[in-house]
Write a protein that holds these residues in place. Structure first.
Motif, PDB file in Angstrom:
ATOM      1  N   THR A   9     -14.469  -8.504  -4.114  1.00 34.48           N
ATOM      2  CA  THR A   9     -14.849  -7.303  -4.859  1.00 34.48           C
ATOM      3  C   THR A   9     -14.006  -6.083  -4.496  1.00 34.48           C
ATOM      4  N   GLU A  10     -13.284  -6.140  -3.386  1.00 35.80           N
ATOM      5  CA  GLU A  10     -12.409  -5.040  -2.979  1.00 35.80           C
ATOM      6  C   GLU A  10     -10.963  -5.274  -3.403  1.00 35.80           C
ATOM      7  N   GLY A  11     -10.684  -6.389  -4.088  1.00 34.66           N
ATOM      8  CA  GLY A  11      -9.344  -6.690  -4.564  1.00 34.66           C
ATOM      9  C   GLY A  11      -8.468  -7.430  -3.583  1.00 34.66           C
ATOM     10  N   ASN A  12      -9.030  -7.814  -2.436  1.00 34.53           N
ATOM     11  CA  ASN A  12      -8.262  -8.561  -1.441  1.00 34.53           C
ATOM     12  C   ASN A  12      -8.082 -10.003  -1.905  1.00 34.53           C
ATOM     13  N   LEU A  13      -6.863 -10.504  -1.786  1.00 31.42           N
ATOM     14  CA  LEU A  13      -6.596 -11.883  -2.163  1.00 31.42           C
ATOM     15  C   LEU A  13      -7.205 -12.826  -1.136  1.00 31.42           C
ATOM     16  N   GLN A  58       1.538  -9.096   0.433  1.00 26.29           N
ATOM     17  CA  GLN A  58       1.983  -7.769   0.023  1.00 26.29           C
ATOM     18  C   GLN A  58       1.235  -7.183  -1.167  1.00 26.29           C
ATOM     19  N   LEU A  59       0.476  -8.020  -1.894  1.00 25.94           N
ATOM     20  CA  LEU A  59      -0.187  -7.535  -3.105  1.00 25.94           C
ATOM     21  C   LEU A  59      -1.696  -7.659  -3.007  1.00 25.94           C
ATOM     22  N   ALA A  72       0.868  -3.429  -5.336  1.00 28.06           N
ATOM     23  CA  ALA A  72       1.224  -3.401  -3.914  1.00 28.06           C
ATOM     24  C   ALA A  72       0.034  -2.909  -3.100  1.00 28.06           C
ATOM     25  N   ARG A  73      -0.127  -3.500  -1.914  1.00 20.94           N
ATOM     26  CA  ARG A  73      -1.160  -3.022  -0.994  1.00 20.94           C
ATOM     27  C   ARG A  73      -0.773  -1.647  -0.514  1.00 20.94           C
ATOM     28  N   LYS A  74      -1.765  -0.822  -0.315  1.00 19.32           N
ATOM     29  CA  LYS A  74      -1.508   0.510   0.244  1.00 19.32           C
ATOM     30  C   LYS A  74      -1.364   0.390   1.743  1.00 19.32           C
ATOM     31  N   PRO A  75      -0.362   1.073   2.321  1.00 24.41           N
ATOM     32  CA  PRO A  75      -0.206   0.995   3.769  1.00 24.41           C
ATOM     33  C   PRO A  75      -1.429   1.575   4.474  1.00 24.41           C
TER      34      PRO A  75
END
Length: 76
Positions: A9-13, A58-59, A72-75
């Protein structure tokens, strides 16, 4: 390049498959469980030559106009 993604739900793969499945064709599909979603998405142009592990690391998934999109993932 299109890939299947399983994300939370947080967009993490959670999982990534480089095998896009055409409807009605044999193949494998990622299966979502509670709190997860599966989608087939386009890999952004800047990552098309990346390996699947690099794409995974990375995504992430964001929803734009109701559609899941790899970004892209935010740093941090």
């Amino acid at each position: 390049m299109r890939v299947q993604v399983l994300y939370d739900t947080e967009g993490n793969l959670i999982a990534l498959s480089g095998t896009a499945v055409e409807e009605g064709q044999p193949g494998h599909r990622l299966i979502a469980t509670d709190g997860h979603e599966v989608a087939e998405v386009e890999v952004p142009a800047g990552y098309v030559d990346s390996t699947l592990p690099d794409i995974f690391n990375q995504l992430r998934v964001e929803i734009h106009a109701g559609q899941p999109t790899l970004v892209a993932r935010k740093p941090g």
